[in-house]
Design a protein around this motif. Structure first.
Motif, PDB file in Angstrom:
ATOM      1  N   GLU A  87       0.834  -1.216   0.000  1.00  0.00           N
ATOM      2  CA  GLU A  87       0.000   0.000   0.000  1.00  0.00           C
ATOM      3  C   GLU A  87       0.866   1.262   0.000  1.00  0.00           C
ATOM      4  OE1 GLU A  87      -3.196  -0.045  -0.501  1.00  0.00           O
ATOM      5  OE2 GLU A  87      -3.283  -2.217  -0.377  1.00  0.00           O
ATOM      6  N   SER A  88       1.849   1.301   0.869  1.00  0.00           N
ATOM      7  CA  SER A  88       2.694   2.506   0.922  1.00  0.00           C
ATOM      8  C   SER A  88       3.555   2.632  -0.335  1.00  0.00           C
ATOM      9  CB  SER A  88       3.567   2.496   2.183  1.00  0.00           C
ATOM     10  OG  SER A  88       4.464   1.403   2.164  1.00  0.00           O
ATOM     11  N   GLY A  89       4.032   1.530  -0.868  1.00  0.00           N
ATOM     12  CA  GLY A  89       4.848   1.563  -2.077  1.00  0.00           C
ATOM     13  C   GLY A  89       4.055   2.053  -3.284  1.00  0.00           C
ATOM     14  N   LEU A  90       2.786   1.610  -3.424  1.00  0.00           N
ATOM     15  CA  LEU A  90       1.961   2.084  -4.528  1.00  0.00           C
ATOM     16  C   LEU A  90       1.615   3.562  -4.362  1.00  0.00           C
ATOM     17  CD1 LEU A  90      -0.437  -0.919  -5.249  1.00  0.00           C
ATOM     18  CD2 LEU A  90       1.457  -0.095  -6.637  1.00  0.00           C
ATOM     19  N   SER A  91       1.441   4.012  -3.133  1.00  0.00           N
ATOM     20  CA  SER A  91       1.212   5.450  -2.900  1.00  0.00           C
ATOM     21  C   SER A  91       2.422   6.259  -3.338  1.00  0.00           C
ATOM     22  CB  SER A  91       0.923   5.719  -1.418  1.00  0.00           C
ATOM     23  OG  SER A  91      -0.282   5.131  -1.034  1.00  0.00           O
ATOM     24  N   GLN A  92       3.578   5.766  -2.984  1.00  0.00           N
ATOM     25  CA  GLN A  92       4.816   6.460  -3.364  1.00  0.00           C
ATOM     26  C   GLN A  92       5.012   6.439  -4.883  1.00  0.00           C
ATOM     27  OE1 GLN A  92       8.235   5.003  -1.335  1.00  0.00           O
ATOM     28  NE2 GLN A  92       9.599   6.584  -2.147  1.00  0.00           N
ATOM     29  N   ALA A  93       4.751   5.312  -5.524  1.00  0.00           N
ATOM     30  CA  ALA A  93       4.889   5.209  -6.980  1.00  0.00           C
ATOM     31  C   ALA A  93       3.921   6.158  -7.687  1.00  0.00           C
ATOM     32  CB  ALA A  93       4.642   3.772  -7.429  1.00  0.00           C
ATOM     33  N   ARG A  94       2.715   6.279  -7.174  1.00  0.00           N
ATOM     34  CA  ARG A  94       1.747   7.202  -7.779  1.00  0.00           C
ATOM     35  C   ARG A  94       2.172   8.646  -7.576  1.00  0.00           C
ATOM     36  NH1 ARG A  94      -4.194   5.899  -6.140  1.00  0.00           N
ATOM     37  NH2 ARG A  94      -4.578   7.472  -7.731  1.00  0.00           N
ATOM     38  N   ALA A  95       2.746   8.931  -6.424  1.00  0.00           N
ATOM     39  CA  ALA A  95       3.229  10.298  -6.171  1.00  0.00           C
ATOM     40  C   ALA A  95       4.372  10.655  -7.107  1.00  0.00           C
ATOM     41  CB  ALA A  95       3.652  10.438  -4.717  1.00  0.00           C
ATOM     42  N   MET A  96       5.163   9.657  -7.478  1.00  0.00           N
ATOM     43  CA  MET A  96       6.286   9.885  -8.403  1.00  0.00           C
ATOM     44  C   MET A  96       5.825   9.840  -9.863  1.00  0.00           C
ATOM     45  SD  MET A  96       9.115   7.453  -6.512  1.00  0.00           S
ATOM     46  CE  MET A  96       9.943   7.179  -8.029  1.00  0.00           C
ATOM     47  N   ASP A  97       4.543   9.593 -10.107  1.00  0.00           N
ATOM     48  CA  ASP A  97       3.973   9.469 -11.447  1.00  0.00           C
ATOM     49  C   ASP A  97       4.599   8.312 -12.224  1.00  0.00           C
ATOM     50  OD1 ASP A  97       2.017  10.160 -13.242  1.00  0.00           O
ATOM     51  OD2 ASP A  97       3.277  11.596 -14.319  1.00  0.00           O
ATOM     52  N   ALA A  98       4.871   7.223 -11.503  1.00  0.00           N
ATOM     53  CA  ALA A  98       5.427   6.024 -12.145  1.00  0.00           C
ATOM     54  C   ALA A  98       4.332   5.314 -12.921  1.00  0.00           C
ATOM     55  CB  ALA A  98       6.006   5.091 -11.084  1.00  0.00           C
ATOM     56  N   ARG A  99       4.688   4.734 -14.048  1.00  0.00           N
ATOM     57  CA  ARG A  99       3.716   3.999 -14.861  1.00  0.00           C
ATOM     58  C   ARG A  99       3.852   2.499 -14.672  1.00  0.00           C
ATOM     59  NH1 ARG A  99       1.125   5.705 -19.360  1.00  0.00           N
ATOM     60  NH2 ARG A  99      -0.170   3.944 -18.864  1.00  0.00           N
ATOM     61  N   LEU A 100       5.058   1.999 -14.523  1.00  0.00           N
ATOM     62  CA  LEU A 100       5.282   0.563 -14.420  1.00  0.00           C
ATOM     63  C   LEU A 100       5.947   0.243 -13.088  1.00  0.00           C
ATOM     64  CD1 LEU A 100       5.083  -2.177 -15.869  1.00  0.00           C
ATOM     65  CD2 LEU A 100       7.380  -1.769 -16.735  1.00  0.00           C
ATOM     66  N   VAL A 101       5.243  -0.542 -12.278  1.00  0.00           N
ATOM     67  CA  VAL A 101       5.748  -0.932 -10.961  1.00  0.00           C
ATOM     68  C   VAL A 101       6.012  -2.434 -11.003  1.00  0.00           C
ATOM     69  CG1 VAL A 101       5.238  -1.055  -8.488  1.00  0.00           C
ATOM     70  CG2 VAL A 101       4.425   0.885  -9.829  1.00  0.00           C
ATOM     71  N   LEU A 102       7.217  -2.825 -10.606  1.00  0.00           N
ATOM     72  CA  LEU A 102       7.574  -4.237 -10.506  1.00  0.00           C
ATOM     73  C   LEU A 102       7.381  -4.653  -9.054  1.00  0.00           C
ATOM     74  CD1 LEU A 102       8.818  -6.812 -11.774  1.00  0.00           C
ATOM     75  CD2 LEU A 102      11.041  -5.931 -11.046  1.00  0.00           C
ATOM     76  N   VAL A 103       6.494  -5.623  -8.823  1.00  0.00           N
ATOM     77  CA  VAL A 103       6.230  -6.127  -7.471  1.00  0.00           C
ATOM     78  C   VAL A 103       6.812  -7.522  -7.393  1.00  0.00           C
ATOM     79  CG1 VAL A 103       4.468  -6.661  -5.747  1.00  0.00           C
ATOM     80  CG2 VAL A 103       4.117  -4.768  -7.332  1.00  0.00           C
ATOM     81  N   ILE A 104       7.835  -7.687  -6.528  1.00  0.00           N
ATOM     82  CA  ILE A 104       8.491  -8.985  -6.346  1.00  0.00           C
ATOM     83  C   ILE A 104       7.842  -9.671  -5.156  1.00  0.00           C
ATOM     84  CG2 ILE A 104      10.677 -10.149  -5.899  1.00  0.00           C
ATOM     85  CD1 ILE A 104      12.040  -7.619  -7.102  1.00  0.00           C
ATOM     86  N   THR A 105       7.269 -10.846  -5.400  1.00  0.00           N
ATOM     87  CA  THR A 105       6.547 -11.572  -4.351  1.00  0.00           C
ATOM     88  C   THR A 105       7.218 -12.875  -3.963  1.00  0.00           C
ATOM     89  OG1 THR A 105       5.219 -12.735  -5.986  1.00  0.00           O
ATOM     90  CG2 THR A 105       4.336 -10.671  -5.131  1.00  0.00           C
ATOM     91  N   GLY A 106       8.041 -13.394  -4.791  1.00  0.00           N
ATOM     92  CA  GLY A 106       8.581 -14.743  -4.573  1.00  0.00           C
ATOM     93  C   GLY A 106       7.780 -15.709  -5.407  1.00  0.00           C
TER      94      GLY A 106
ATOM     95  N   LEU B  16      -3.271 -10.360  -5.724  1.00  0.00           N
ATOM     96  CA  LEU B  16      -4.364  -9.865  -6.557  1.00  0.00           C
ATOM     97  C   LEU B  16      -5.565  -9.415  -5.726  1.00  0.00           C
ATOM     98  CD1 LEU B  16      -4.226 -12.333  -9.568  1.00  0.00           C
ATOM     99  CD2 LEU B  16      -3.337 -10.011  -9.428  1.00  0.00           C
ATOM    100  N   ASP B  17      -5.832 -10.117  -4.631  1.00  0.00           N
ATOM    101  CA  ASP B  17      -6.919  -9.696  -3.745  1.00  0.00           C
ATOM    102  C   ASP B  17      -6.603  -8.347  -3.107  1.00  0.00           C
ATOM    103  OD1 ASP B  17      -8.313 -12.021  -4.291  1.00  0.00           O
ATOM    104  OD2 ASP B  17      -7.488 -13.085  -2.552  1.00  0.00           O
ATOM    105  N   TRP B  18      -5.374  -8.170  -2.663  1.00  0.00           N
ATOM    106  CA  TRP B  18      -4.971  -6.901  -2.063  1.00  0.00           C
ATOM    107  C   TRP B  18      -5.096  -5.756  -3.061  1.00  0.00           C
ATOM    108  CZ3 TRP B  18       0.247  -8.835   0.343  1.00  0.00           C
ATOM    109  CH2 TRP B  18      -0.012  -9.576   1.498  1.00  0.00           C
TER     110      TRP B  18
END
Length: 190
Positions: free
Chosen positions: A113-132, A154-156
């Protein structure tokens, strides 16, 4: 002779005229009709019922409730072929990377949640989420076994505050983590 119930004087006269014009069946006699006394007048006919127009109020316009919105489906929109080609080939570099690998479930959710908020604030278009990498486990064991973050991701994303900002979700290219990572494509800030 007993008259039928409810006949008026006019009706009695009409019945007498009809009865006198008919030949009785064999073995039967013609009924005797008693004429009305001379001074008696027929009771007045009931007045024809007056029909009044019934004015009904117009039906109430009850607003039809709109059904609640269904669950939000994210990541199923189609990107243009340019984006899809770049993502499949791995030629596009992520603008922001979130590593949730080796976090506990609650910590991983907060970090997402905090990472996506930060990415949106930076106007990022592509976010890589590493889950394992996902582990083949039964659905009942996903809360305690390995691969739980990947199973919940995906639920989150669908239930989170950033669901409306997500344009698409795609599997990451091998050089960005492959099965253990996901691309989250965000919409442009307006």
């Amino acid at each position: 002779m007993k008259l039928p119930r409810g006949l008026t004087a006019e009706e009695q006269a009409a019945w007498a005229h009809l009865a006198s014009s008919v030949d009785p069946l064999a073995g039967r006699t013609r009924p005797k009709v008693v004429a009305a006394p001379a001074g008696q007048t027929a009771p007045p006919k009931p007045a024809a019922p007056k029909f009044t127009k019934v004015v009904r109020p117009p039906p109430r316009m009850v607003p039809v409730p709109t059904p609640p919105p269904g669950p939000r489906r994210i990541g199923h929109t189609s990107l243009d072929s340019h984006w899809d080609r770049k993502l499949k080939s791995g030629s596009i570099a992520p603008d922001y990377t979130l590593d949730l690998h080796d976090h506990y479930l609650d910590a991983a959710h907060d970090r997402l949640e905090s990472g996506l908020s930060q990415a949106r604030a930076m106007d990022a278009r592509l976010v890589l989420v590493i889950t394992g990498r996902p582990r083949p486990v039964e659905a009942a064991d996903r809360g305690s076994k390995r691969g739980v973050i990947r199973a919940k991701l995906l639920d989150w994303l669908a239930a989170g505050p950033h669901a409306d900002a997500i344009a698409a979700i795609r599997k990451a290219h091998r050089k960005h983590g492959g099965e253990g990572a996901v691309y989250v494509v965000l919409r442009r800030n307006r």
